[in-house]
Design an enzyme around this catalytic site. Structure first.
Site, PDB file in Angstrom:
ATOM      1  N   GLY A 147       0.847  -1.189   0.000  1.00 15.50           N
ATOM      2  CA  GLY A 147       0.000   0.000   0.000  1.00 15.50           C
ATOM      3  C   GLY A 147       0.883   1.240   0.000  1.00 15.50           C
ATOM      4  O   GLY A 147       2.111   1.131   0.039  1.00 15.50           O
ATOM      5  N   GLY A 185      -1.103   1.847   6.639  1.00 22.76           N
ATOM      6  CA  GLY A 185      -1.227   0.934   7.778  1.00 22.76           C
ATOM      7  C   GLY A 185      -0.457  -0.367   7.625  1.00 22.76           C
ATOM      8  O   GLY A 185      -0.755  -1.353   8.300  1.00 22.76           O
ATOM      9  N   LYS A 186       0.564  -0.375   6.760  1.00 26.69           N
ATOM     10  CA  LYS A 186       1.363  -1.583   6.553  1.00 26.69           C
ATOM     11  C   LYS A 186       2.111  -1.975   7.822  1.00 26.69           C
ATOM     12  O   LYS A 186       2.108  -3.141   8.212  1.00 26.69           O
ATOM     13  CB  LYS A 186       2.372  -1.374   5.415  1.00 26.69           C
ATOM     14  CG  LYS A 186       1.739  -1.009   4.095  1.00 26.69           C
ATOM     15  CD  LYS A 186       2.782  -0.805   3.020  1.00 26.69           C
ATOM     16  CE  LYS A 186       3.757   0.323   3.301  1.00 26.69           C
ATOM     17  NZ  LYS A 186       3.127   1.657   3.332  1.00 26.69           N
ATOM     18  N   SER A 187       2.756  -1.001   8.459  1.00 27.71           N
ATOM     19  CA  SER A 187       3.505  -1.314   9.685  1.00 27.71           C
ATOM     20  C   SER A 187       2.556  -1.745  10.792  1.00 27.71           C
ATOM     21  O   SER A 187       2.830  -2.712  11.506  1.00 27.71           O
ATOM     22  CB  SER A 187       4.331  -0.105  10.133  1.00 27.71           C
ATOM     23  OG  SER A 187       5.232   0.250   9.116  1.00 27.71           O
ATOM     24  N   ASP A 213      10.021  -5.613   7.311  1.00 26.91           N
ATOM     25  CA  ASP A 213       9.363  -4.326   7.048  1.00 26.91           C
ATOM     26  C   ASP A 213      10.162  -3.552   6.003  1.00 26.91           C
ATOM     27  O   ASP A 213      11.353  -3.807   5.803  1.00 26.91           O
ATOM     28  CB  ASP A 213       9.235  -3.515   8.342  1.00 26.91           C
ATOM     29  CG  ASP A 213       8.178  -2.416   8.230  1.00 26.91           C
ATOM     30  OD1 ASP A 213       7.274  -2.532   7.368  1.00 26.91           O
ATOM     31  OD2 ASP A 213       8.243  -1.445   9.011  1.00 26.91           O
ATOM     32  N   GLU A 214       9.529  -2.600   5.338  1.00 27.15           N
ATOM     33  CA  GLU A 214      10.183  -1.770   4.306  1.00 27.15           C
ATOM     34  C   GLU A 214      10.899  -2.654   3.282  1.00 27.15           C
ATOM     35  O   GLU A 214      12.028  -2.360   2.857  1.00 27.15           O
ATOM     36  CB  GLU A 214      11.182  -0.796   4.953  1.00 27.15           C
ATOM     37  CG  GLU A 214      10.612   0.084   6.046  1.00 27.15           C
ATOM     38  CD  GLU A 214       9.797   1.278   5.516  1.00 27.15           C
ATOM     39  OE1 GLU A 214       9.504   1.307   4.290  1.00 27.15           O
ATOM     40  OE2 GLU A 214       9.449   2.143   6.321  1.00 27.15           O
ATOM     41  N   CYS A 274      -6.595   9.874   0.969  1.00 17.61           N
ATOM     42  CA  CYS A 274      -5.990  10.952   0.171  1.00 17.61           C
ATOM     43  C   CYS A 274      -6.115  12.268   0.936  1.00 17.61           C
ATOM     44  O   CYS A 274      -7.228  12.676   1.290  1.00 17.61           O
ATOM     45  CB  CYS A 274      -6.669  11.066  -1.188  1.00 17.61           C
ATOM     46  SG  CYS A 274      -6.083  12.460  -2.170  1.00 17.61           S
ATOM     47  N   CYS A 288      -4.773   9.759  -3.794  1.00 22.40           N
ATOM     48  CA  CYS A 288      -5.442   8.853  -4.732  1.00 22.40           C
ATOM     49  C   CYS A 288      -4.811   9.005  -6.115  1.00 22.40           C
ATOM     50  O   CYS A 288      -3.999   9.902  -6.350  1.00 22.40           O
ATOM     51  CB  CYS A 288      -6.936   9.163  -4.789  1.00 22.40           C
ATOM     52  SG  CYS A 288      -7.307  10.713  -5.616  1.00 22.40           S
TER      53      CYS A 288
HETATM   54  P1  ADP Z   1       2.537   2.629   6.709  1.00 28.13           P
HETATM   55  O1  ADP Z   1       3.426   1.585   7.360  1.00 28.13           O
HETATM   56  O2  ADP Z   1       1.698   2.043   5.602  1.00 28.13           O
HETATM   57  O3  ADP Z   1       3.255   3.872   6.291  1.00 28.13           O
HETATM   58  P2  ADP Z   1       1.545   3.015   9.392  1.00 28.13           P
HETATM   59  O4  ADP Z   1       1.073   1.670   9.861  1.00 28.13           O
HETATM   60  O5  ADP Z   1       2.899   3.460   9.860  1.00 28.13           O
HETATM   61  O6  ADP Z   1       1.445   3.075   7.802  1.00 28.13           O
HETATM   62  O7  ADP Z   1       0.521   4.158   9.844  1.00 28.13           O
HETATM   63  C1  ADP Z   1      -0.848   4.088   9.608  1.00 28.13           C
HETATM   64  C2  ADP Z   1      -1.502   5.176  10.450  1.00 28.13           C
HETATM   65  O8  ADP Z   1      -1.139   6.449   9.954  1.00 28.13           O
HETATM   66  C3  ADP Z   1      -3.014   5.210  10.433  1.00 28.13           C
HETATM   67  O9  ADP Z   1      -3.590   4.309  11.337  1.00 28.13           O
HETATM   68  C4  ADP Z   1      -3.318   6.652  10.832  1.00 28.13           C
HETATM   69  O10 ADP Z   1      -3.352   6.773  12.239  1.00 28.13           O
HETATM   70  C5  ADP Z   1      -2.105   7.415  10.374  1.00 28.13           C
HETATM   71  N1  ADP Z   1      -2.330   8.299   9.211  1.00 28.13           N
HETATM   72  C6  ADP Z   1      -1.729   9.496   9.022  1.00 28.13           C
HETATM   73  N2  ADP Z   1      -2.064  10.033   7.834  1.00 28.13           N
HETATM   74  C7  ADP Z   1      -2.911   9.170   7.230  1.00 28.13           C
HETATM   75  C8  ADP Z   1      -3.611   9.138   5.957  1.00 28.13           C
HETATM   76  N3  ADP Z   1      -3.488  10.132   5.061  1.00 28.13           N
HETATM   77  N4  ADP Z   1      -4.376   8.071   5.678  1.00 28.13           N
HETATM   78  C9  ADP Z   1      -4.511   7.071   6.576  1.00 28.13           C
HETATM   79  N5  ADP Z   1      -3.866   7.027   7.768  1.00 28.13           N
HETATM   80  C10 ADP Z   1      -3.080   8.050   8.109  1.00 28.13           C
HETATM   81 ZN    ZN Z   2      -7.535  12.451  -4.061  1.00 28.89          ZN
END
Ligand code: ADP
Ligand code: ZN
Length: 198
Positions: A16, A21-23, A89-90, A146, A184
């Site tokens: 994603g 929310g991957k982490s 991760d990453e 988005c 988006c």
């Molecule tokens: P990823 O590892 O994919 O970068 P994380 O798991 O670190 O994502 O963080 C997800 C969290 O980021 C969400 O639960 C929410 O609290 C926060 N967040 C901040 N900005 C956004 C956004 N634009 N869309 C969705 N979640 C967001």
């Molecule tokens: Zn958009």
């Protein structure tokens, strides 16, 4: 079950955009594996040559212990024999050999959970992730929100010095102010991207 390992290995890939929310999802899965009394090890690519114990951290603040490694080749030797669940991760930042390393772990009967960006800031498939997606038993493609329009975000917008980064911008722009946003497909902007690029 033999020796605490799953009888059959399995590859799960969570992808994603940034903030999707991957982490969080990786942390949720490995915490549940710990509850199930599986031996878990999590790896992530090292930045700044940092070593020793570190954390996988979600933007929401949840965390799990992770071992930074400089390359995929370091994972095998660091693996404990009793480890049956491996988190990475990453994963997009790893070298191409990560695919073979993951396959070996899965063939050895382990559950491997990879999390990472499926697309780079230009909207192009990111490093080894497409292959891992193809090889996975289970794929979850998460969406962020988005920040421009509020729809589901599937892309990561890169902003350099306040403006959208150009397609050919280097990954590291020295001295620039950098930011990343979830966007988006419609709101994602990549100036100078050729429309014929797949
Ligand atoms: P990823 O590892 O994919 O970068 P994380 O798991 O670190 O994502 O963080 C997800 C969290 O980021 C969400 O639960 C929410 O609290 C926060 N967040 C901040 N900005 C956004 C956004 N634009 N869309 C969705 N979640 C967001
Ligand atoms: Zn958009």
């Amino acid at each position: 079950m033999t020796g605490g390992h799953h009888a059959t290995g399995v590859l799960e890939v969570v992808v994603g955009s940034m903030f999707s929310g991957k982490s969080e999802e990786l942390i949720r899965r490995v915490k549940r594996a710990v509850i199930a009394r599986r031996s878990v090890q999590v790896f992530k690519p090292s930045i700044d040559d940092r070593y020793g114990a570190d954390l996988v951290r979600s933007h929401d603040g949840d965390s799990f212990v992770a071992r930074p490694v400089r390359s995929s080749a370091e994972i095998g030797p660091l693996l404990a024999p009793e480890t049956s669940v491996v988190g990475i991760d990453e994963v997009q930042f790893f070298d191409p050999q990560i695919v073979g390393v993951v396959r070996e772990l899965v063939d050895g009967g382990r559950r491997v959970i990879c999390a990472g960006l499926d697309l780079d800031f230009r909207g192009e498939p990111f490093g080894p992730v497409p292959l891992l997606l193809a090889l996975a038993e289970r794929v979850d493609k998460l969406e962020a929100i988005c920040v421009v329009c509020g729809e589901s975000a599937t892309r990561t917008q890169r902003i350099v010095d306040g403006v959208p980064a150009y397609y050919e911008d280097p990954i590291i722009v020295v001295g620039a102010q950098e930011a990343y946003e979830a966007r988006c497909r419609t709101c994602h902007t990549v100036p100078r991207r050729s429309t014929v690029t797949a």
